[in-house]
Design an enzyme around this catalytic site. Structure first.
Site, short mmCIF file in Angstrom:
data_model
loop_
_atom_site.label_atom_id
_atom_site.label_comp_id
_atom_site.label_asym_id
_atom_site.label_seq_id
_atom_site.Cartn_x
_atom_site.Cartn_y
_atom_site.Cartn_z
CE LYS A 1 162.22 -37.49 40.36
NZ LYS A 1 161.36 -38.06 39.36
CG ASN B 1 147.97 -39.25 37.57
OD1 ASN B 1 147.81 -40.46 37.68
ND2 ASN B 1 148.36 -38.49 38.60
CG PHE C 1 157.92 -46.75 42.29
CD1 PHE C 1 157.94 -47.16 43.62
CD2 PHE C 1 157.84 -47.71 41.29
CE1 PHE C 1 157.90 -48.50 43.94
CE2 PHE C 1 157.78 -49.05 41.62
CZ PHE C 1 157.81 -49.45 42.94
CE LYS D 1 160.78 -36.90 45.21
NZ LYS D 1 159.34 -36.93 44.95
CG ASP E 1 154.15 -32.97 40.17
OD1 ASP E 1 154.40 -33.76 41.10
OD2 ASP E 1 154.59 -33.11 39.01
CE LYS F 1 128.40 -28.44 35.69
NZ LYS F 1 127.28 -28.98 34.95
O1 C5P Z 1 159.32 -36.12 42.18
P1 C5P Z 1 158.60 -37.25 41.56
O2 C5P Z 1 157.13 -37.03 41.45
O3 C5P Z 1 159.17 -37.72 40.27
O4 C5P Z 1 158.88 -38.44 42.59
C1 C5P Z 1 158.32 -39.69 42.44
C2 C5P Z 1 158.26 -40.40 43.75
O5 C5P Z 1 157.84 -39.53 44.81
C3 C5P Z 1 157.24 -41.50 43.73
O6 C5P Z 1 157.68 -42.50 44.61
C4 C5P Z 1 155.98 -40.81 44.22
O7 C5P Z 1 155.05 -41.72 44.75
C5 C5P Z 1 156.53 -39.87 45.26
N1 C5P Z 1 155.79 -38.60 45.42
C6 C5P Z 1 155.12 -38.32 46.57
N2 C5P Z 1 154.47 -37.12 46.71
C7 C5P Z 1 154.50 -36.22 45.72
C8 C5P Z 1 155.17 -36.49 44.52
C9 C5P Z 1 155.81 -37.70 44.40
O8 C5P Z 1 155.07 -39.16 47.47
N3 C5P Z 1 153.86 -35.08 45.87
#
Ligand code: C5P
Length: 417
Positions: free
Chosen positions: A353, A224, A339, A357, A295, A305
């Site tokens: 979140k 990304n 974040f 989390k 994700d 390849k």
């Molecule tokens: O769920 P989301 O991706 O929106 O969450 C964002 C937060 O979770 C950010 O702080 C990001 O760095 C962290 N994150 C993570 N591992 C992932 C997805 C997000 O540490 N797989």
């Protein structure tokens, strides 16, 4: 302790305003023009001293235009002495930075010579003097040069280690002038020791930054647009507040490592998780997750390849681990900062979140705004806290990522106090 690890001997001194940039004779002098500009941009009043050798590589007029101040070149010049003579210059300076410092200048300073403007000002000042040697790698390795460097360090000159790499003369080795942004970071670190409240003194902070890179095959990947700028700004701000910082940098970030920070480069989310676990095991006390973790990753990256033989192809993706949630769950004593980048209902998703989390604090930005976020140098955020802190949300207005980082660090420090 290495002679290149300097500690400000007088931490209670007032902020640095006036900087003398001294340029000596070496091809790296051209970099000093960029450095002068970045010092001015950072808000310092800059006066330049150039030795005769420096003027063979770059003109005083260039530095005068960049700093807006007349350049000083002569010790016994009637006109200069009538204006700002060597004693006034020495008193005016809050900091002197010699970049590049030639082998000749190192020797002359080590001997305490006083036969040119630079050497005399260095003798006459009470300001700290930072020295960034730059020369051919063979010259740098010479015992005479090394002895002079040691002598200067013993006299509390703040020595900046030269960088390694390809040199203008074609040699490869140690002796390059560090890039202007690295030189600026040295100055800002010294400034921070005088001006920034040490709200994270001695705390071990780990920051994830940048994108992750998930291989599709040996040459292609999913990733990304994250640049890592916010995470690196936070690393600097945490360091300035006295923290011991580890930055886990995903993707292929080329940003310079903040001085004093430990950097672990990783590619995939799984690698980032392993690095995060290692830092948690090593006693991390604050974990800040700015990384834009993919994700999903490909179920199985192809070993060779992939050929374009089919008209259409399907990639099977599987979910990546949530690094933040995993660390938060497995290491409940760590202060966790997340974040969130949202395009709508920012508060609702942020609070969700924070709870799901198990975070202490979450900083949210609205990425539907094109003037902030991802690749921008600016950001604007709203910060939410876990209920038990009884802290109302804090809006952080649009500002540079450095300024936002400072405010976030102050908020972390406040909750930890
Ligand atoms: O769920 P989301 O991706 O929106 O969450 C964002 C937060 O979770 C950010 O702080 C990001 O760095 C962290 N994150 C993570 N591992 C992932 C997805 C997000 O540490 N797989």
């Amino acid at each position: 302790m290495s002679i290149f690890t300097f500690v400000n001997p007088l931490p209670t001194l007032p902020p640095i305003k006036n900087v003398i940039l001294a340029i000596t004779g070496g091809i790296a002098a051209y970099k000093s023009a960029f450095f002068a500009r970045s010092l001015v941009k950072a808000g310092f009043d800059v006066r330049v001293i150039m030795t005769e050798g420096a003027q063979a590589f770059i003109t005083p007029l260039t530095l005068q235009a960049l700093t807006g101040n007349e350049v000083h070149t002569q010790l016994l010049d009637e006109r200069a002495e009538a204006g700002m003579g060597h004693i006034e210059l020495a008193k005016w300076a809050d900091l002197i930075v010699i970049a590049p410092a030639s082998a000749n200048t190192l020797a002359r300073l080590a001997m305490g010579m006083a036969d040119d403007l630079l050497a005399t000002v260095c003798l006459a000042t009470t300001a700290p003097v930072m020295v960034a040697p730059a020369m051919n790698q063979q010259m740098w390795a010479h015992p005479a040069v090394q002895l002079n460097v040691q002598t200067l360090a013993d006299m509390d000159y703040l020595m900046i280690a030269p960088a390694s790499g390809e040199q203008a003369c074609g040699d490869v080795g140690e002796g390059r002038l560090p890039e202007p942004e690295v030189l600026l970071d040295h100055v800002l670190t010294l400034q921070a020791e005088r001006t920034v409240p040490q709200s994270l003194a001695g705390k071990k902070v780990t920051i994830t930054a940048g994108p992750t890179v998930e291989a599709i095959d040996p040459v292609r990947y999913l990733s990304n647009h994250s640049t890592g700028k916010m995470g690196f700004a936070l690393a600097r701000a945490c360091r300035d507040a006295g923290a011991e910082v580890t930055i886990i940098a995903g993707g292929k970030i080329t940003l310079p490592t903040p001085l004093g920070a430990t950097r672990v480069d990783v590619l995939s989310a799984n690698d980032m998780l392993q690095a995060a676990i290692a830092s948690a095991e090593a006693g991390c006390e604050v974990f800040i997750a700015t990384a834009a973790v993919a994700d999903y990753r490909t179920k199985d990256a192809a070993p060779q390849k992939i050929k374009k033989t089919q008209e259409a192809m399907t990639l099977e993706l599987v979910k990546n681990p949530d690094i933040l949630a995993t660390i938060s769950h497995d290491y409940p004593d760590i202060f966790m900062v997340g974040f969130a980048a949202e395009t709508q209902d920012v508060e609702k998703y942020a609070r969700g979140k924070l709870a799901s989390k198990n975070l202490d604090m979450i900083a949210c930005n609205d990425v539907s705004r094109s003037d902030i976020g991802f690749a921008s140098d600016d950001n604007a955020m709203e910060v939410f806290f876990a209920e038990h802190y009884q802290q109302a949300p804090v809006p952080l207005d649009k500002a540079s990522k450095d300024k936002i980082a400072e405010q976030l660090v102050a908020l972390v420090g406040k909750q930890l106090a």
